[in-house]
Design a protein around this motif. Structure first.
Motif, mmCIF file in Angstrom:
data_model
loop_
_atom_site.group_PDB
_atom_site.id
_atom_site.type_symbol
_atom_site.label_atom_id
_atom_site.label_comp_id
_atom_site.label_asym_id
_atom_site.label_seq_id
_atom_site.Cartn_x
_atom_site.Cartn_y
_atom_site.Cartn_z
ATOM 1 N N LEU A 29 0.834 -1.201 0.000
ATOM 2 C CA LEU A 29 0.000 0.000 0.000
ATOM 3 C C LEU A 29 0.872 1.256 0.000
ATOM 4 C CD1 LEU A 29 -2.635 1.611 0.294
ATOM 5 C CD2 LEU A 29 -2.557 1.122 2.746
ATOM 6 N N VAL A 30 1.934 1.244 0.794
ATOM 7 C CA VAL A 30 2.858 2.386 0.836
ATOM 8 C C VAL A 30 3.500 2.601 -0.529
ATOM 9 C CG1 VAL A 30 4.949 3.310 1.904
ATOM 10 C CG2 VAL A 30 3.298 2.031 3.293
ATOM 11 N N ALA A 31 3.938 1.503 -1.157
ATOM 12 C CA ALA A 31 4.565 1.607 -2.477
ATOM 13 C C ALA A 31 3.572 2.101 -3.521
ATOM 14 C CB ALA A 31 5.134 0.254 -2.885
ATOM 15 N N ALA A 32 2.332 1.629 -3.445
ATOM 16 C CA ALA A 32 1.311 2.067 -4.400
ATOM 17 C C ALA A 32 1.016 3.550 -4.237
ATOM 18 C CB ALA A 32 0.039 1.246 -4.211
ATOM 19 N N TRP A 33 0.992 4.019 -2.999
ATOM 20 C CA TRP A 33 0.777 5.452 -2.746
ATOM 21 C C TRP A 33 1.851 6.298 -3.425
ATOM 22 C CZ3 TRP A 33 -2.625 8.886 -0.921
ATOM 23 C CH2 TRP A 33 -2.164 10.135 -0.506
ATOM 24 N N SER A 34 3.080 5.824 -3.375
ATOM 25 C CA SER A 34 4.177 6.586 -3.970
ATOM 26 C C SER A 34 4.064 6.642 -5.487
ATOM 27 C CB SER A 34 5.527 5.977 -3.576
ATOM 28 O OG SER A 34 5.752 4.740 -4.231
ATOM 29 N N LEU A 35 3.323 5.711 -6.087
ATOM 30 C CA LEU A 35 3.157 5.666 -7.539
ATOM 31 C C LEU A 35 1.938 6.461 -8.016
ATOM 32 C CD1 LEU A 35 3.882 1.863 -8.022
ATOM 33 C CD2 LEU A 35 5.262 3.719 -8.970
ATOM 34 N N LEU A 36 1.170 6.984 -7.085
ATOM 35 C CA LEU A 36 -0.087 7.639 -7.444
ATOM 36 C C LEU A 36 0.157 9.026 -8.030
ATOM 37 C CD1 LEU A 36 -3.118 6.930 -7.212
ATOM 38 C CD2 LEU A 36 -3.137 8.193 -5.053
ATOM 39 N N ALA A 37 -0.470 9.302 -9.150
ATOM 40 C CA ALA A 37 -0.341 10.608 -9.810
ATOM 41 C C ALA A 37 -1.116 11.669 -9.034
ATOM 42 C CB ALA A 37 -0.882 10.513 -11.235
ATOM 43 N N PRO A 38 -0.739 12.948 -9.183
ATOM 44 C CA PRO A 38 -1.519 14.024 -8.571
ATOM 45 C C PRO A 38 -2.990 13.912 -8.977
ATOM 46 C CG PRO A 38 0.535 14.900 -9.417
ATOM 47 C CD PRO A 38 0.457 13.478 -9.886
ATOM 48 N N GLY A 39 -3.863 14.068 -8.002
ATOM 49 C CA GLY A 39 -5.294 13.947 -8.258
ATOM 50 C C GLY A 39 -5.794 12.521 -8.217
ATOM 51 N N GLY A 40 -4.883 11.561 -8.025
ATOM 52 C CA GLY A 40 -5.262 10.152 -8.036
ATOM 53 C C GLY A 40 -5.875 9.690 -6.728
ATOM 54 N N SER A 41 -6.373 8.445 -6.737
ATOM 55 C CA SER A 41 -7.069 7.901 -5.578
ATOM 56 C C SER A 41 -6.663 6.457 -5.329
ATOM 57 C CB SER A 41 -8.584 7.961 -5.796
ATOM 58 O OG SER A 41 -9.277 7.260 -4.782
ATOM 59 N N VAL A 42 -6.338 6.150 -4.067
ATOM 60 C CA VAL A 42 -6.180 4.765 -3.614
ATOM 61 C C VAL A 42 -7.434 4.387 -2.851
ATOM 62 C CG1 VAL A 42 -4.908 3.163 -2.143
ATOM 63 C CG2 VAL A 42 -3.674 4.928 -3.388
ATOM 64 N N GLN A 43 -8.059 3.289 -3.245
ATOM 65 C CA GLN A 43 -9.209 2.753 -2.522
ATOM 66 C C GLN A 43 -8.732 1.519 -1.761
ATOM 67 O OE1 GLN A 43 -12.570 3.977 -2.634
ATOM 68 N NE2 GLN A 43 -11.567 5.762 -3.579
ATOM 69 N N SER A 44 -8.779 1.590 -0.433
ATOM 70 C CA SER A 44 -8.330 0.478 0.407
ATOM 71 C C SER A 44 -9.509 -0.444 0.679
ATOM 72 C CB SER A 44 -7.750 1.012 1.725
ATOM 73 O OG SER A 44 -7.345 -0.051 2.556
ATOM 74 N N VAL A 45 -9.553 -1.577 -0.049
ATOM 75 C CA VAL A 45 -10.705 -2.483 0.041
ATOM 76 C C VAL A 45 -10.418 -3.730 0.862
ATOM 77 C CG1 VAL A 45 -11.591 -1.670 -2.176
ATOM 78 C CG2 VAL A 45 -10.156 -3.713 -2.100
ATOM 79 N N GLY A 46 -9.166 -3.927 1.279
ATOM 80 C CA GLY A 46 -8.817 -5.102 2.064
ATOM 81 C C GLY A 46 -7.405 -4.982 2.598
ATOM 82 N N TRP A 47 -6.965 -6.009 3.342
ATOM 83 C CA TRP A 47 -5.632 -5.955 3.959
ATOM 84 C C TRP A 47 -5.146 -7.385 4.149
ATOM 85 C CZ3 TRP A 47 -4.232 -0.806 5.402
ATOM 86 C CH2 TRP A 47 -2.922 -0.658 5.880
ATOM 87 N N THR A 48 -5.056 -8.142 3.065
ATOM 88 C CA THR A 48 -4.741 -9.566 3.174
ATOM 89 C C THR A 48 -3.326 -9.835 3.673
ATOM 90 O OG1 THR A 48 -4.096 -9.653 0.837
ATOM 91 C CG2 THR A 48 -6.380 -10.202 1.367
ATOM 92 N N SER A 49 -2.424 -8.866 3.561
ATOM 93 C CA SER A 49 -1.057 -9.074 4.024
ATOM 94 C C SER A 49 -0.983 -9.184 5.546
ATOM 95 C CB SER A 49 -0.147 -7.933 3.564
ATOM 96 O OG SER A 49 -0.458 -6.727 4.251
ATOM 97 N N TYR A 54 7.045 12.761 5.225
ATOM 98 C CA TYR A 54 6.646 13.629 4.113
ATOM 99 C C TYR A 54 6.022 12.874 2.931
ATOM 100 C CZ TYR A 54 8.998 17.364 6.587
ATOM 101 O OH TYR A 54 9.367 18.271 7.541
ATOM 102 N N ALA A 55 5.782 11.557 3.092
ATOM 103 C CA ALA A 55 5.159 10.808 1.993
ATOM 104 C C ALA A 55 3.761 11.314 1.696
ATOM 105 C CB ALA A 55 5.108 9.315 2.338
ATOM 106 N N THR A 56 3.104 11.889 2.683
ATOM 107 C CA THR A 56 1.734 12.376 2.491
ATOM 108 C C THR A 56 1.676 13.893 2.326
ATOM 109 O OG1 THR A 56 1.426 12.473 4.891
ATOM 110 C CG2 THR A 56 0.748 10.448 3.773
ATOM 111 N N VAL A 57 2.822 14.511 2.094
ATOM 112 C CA VAL A 57 2.871 15.960 1.872
ATOM 113 C C VAL A 57 3.254 16.204 0.414
ATOM 114 C CG1 VAL A 57 3.986 18.124 2.500
ATOM 115 C CG2 VAL A 57 3.538 16.390 4.255
ATOM 116 N N GLY A 58 2.418 16.961 -0.311
ATOM 117 C CA GLY A 58 2.709 17.201 -1.714
ATOM 118 C C GLY A 58 1.443 17.447 -2.497
ATOM 119 N N PRO A 59 1.510 17.255 -3.829
ATOM 120 C CA PRO A 59 0.318 17.459 -4.663
ATOM 121 C C PRO A 59 -0.850 16.616 -4.161
ATOM 122 C CG PRO A 59 2.260 17.135 -6.019
ATOM 123 C CD PRO A 59 2.679 16.827 -4.621
ATOM 124 N N ALA A 60 -2.059 17.154 -4.286
ATOM 125 C CA ALA A 60 -3.246 16.499 -3.742
ATOM 126 C C ALA A 60 -3.483 15.127 -4.372
ATOM 127 C CB ALA A 60 -4.459 17.391 -3.959
#
Length: 306
Positions: free
Chosen positions: A207-227, A236-242
């Motif tokens: 999930l952390v790695a996927a967040w880093s790949l998300l484009a500005p304006g993008g959305s991660v939908q967390s639908v499960g947590w099988t790991s 600062y991973a959550t500071v930056g373009p929306a």
């Protein structure tokens, strides 16, 4: 009068046992369904172990069967109608179900396939919708070999998106390209270009790695947590373009969306993959295989008679 059901029992090997409960009494806006098939989800296993479903209560969310008593208020399907539903306490011989939580199973669609649609299919459909799915979007689906993942890949491809499917091993990639994935990756290795949408069912470091790949304006939908692993974001991973990380849960009646999904499945436009099917007294076997990620697609339980 009692009915058999799979109930939560902390003393049982998979925290669930086959027992008996009182036959449900439907309310005015409910039908009574004689269940023939149920579908097992990771969420059901978590519900049993976490206490979200109390000890002695009936487990389950996905059920398919036949209406044996129509709703007293005149709404919903008639007696004899084949239906599929997303409802609590689904793992029982008879279940009282709100009319808004079910859909009629079209002719030609086997109930063993229809029952795989409620939790996984509705989660895929609604999470993609919430993320702003559209033609040309780059969509990353993690845990793509599982129930939600395989439906998400197909639905995103049907919408004209470019789909990247991420799986845990090469062996679990089978069939994903045929389902519409433009790229199939083990983990996220090799993925460099930003994505617009992530449908994540793995959680943890992925999930952390996927967040880093998300484009500005993008959305991660967390639908499960099988790991089952924590997600630790670097400073600062959550500071930056929306961009957004949204928790996801199915929180309203699923009947309308189930009608869409069953129609697609009946037409052959949505493939339902069943990696395990057997009688419900083999629940422990199905649960262990699902937990160990040995099932591709869905696990379906046959509700057998006494």
């Amino acid at each position: 009068m009692s009915v058999r059901a799979l109930v939560v029992d902390p003393a049982a090997s998979e925290t669930v046992r086959l027992g008996e409960v009182a036959e449900p009494v439907p309310g005015p806006g409910q039908v009574l369904v004689e269940v023939s098939h149920a579908s097992l989800n990771h969420g059901d296993l978590n519900d049993a172990r976490s206490g979200r479903v109390p000890v002695g209560a009936v487990l389950g969310s996905d059920a398919a069967g036949v209406v044996v008593r129509a709703a007293a208020d005149g709404t919903g399907p008639a007696v004899g109608t084949r239906v599929v539903a997303l409802t609590s306490g689904a793992f029982a011989e008879r279940v009282a179900i709100d009319v808004g939580a079910l859909a009629e199973v079209p002719g030609g669609l086997d109930p063993a396939r229809a029952v795989a649609l409620p939790v996984a299919g509705v989660a895929a459909l609604r999470s993609l919708r919430a993320a702003g799915l559209g033609p040309g979007k780059r969509v990353l689906v993690t845990g793509a070999s599982g129930g939600v993942g395989r439906f998400a890949v197909q639905l995103a491809a049907r919408a004209g998106a470019r789909v990247i499917a991420s799986v845990g091993s090469a062996a679990r990639a089978e069939g994903l390209a045929e389902s519409g994935a433009d790229e199939v990756l083990v983990g996220l290795e090799g993925l460099r270009e930003p994505v617009d949408i992530v449908i994540d069912s793995v959680g943890g470091p992925q999930l952390v790695a996927a967040w880093s790949l998300l484009a500005p304006g993008g959305s991660v939908q967390s639908v499960g947590w099988t790991s089952g692993e924590p997600a630790v974001f670097p400073p600062y991973a959550t500071v930056g373009p929306a961009k957004s990380l949204s928790s996801f849960v199915i929180d309203s009646d699923a009947g309308a969306d189930l009608a869409v999904l069953t129609a697609l499945a009946a037409e052959g436009a949505l493939t339902v993959e069943t990696g395990w099917q057997g009688p419900w007294d083999r629940f422990d076997e199905a649960a262990e295989a699902l937990r160990a990620r040995r099932i591709r697609g869905k696990a379906v339980l046959e509700v057998t008679s006494r």
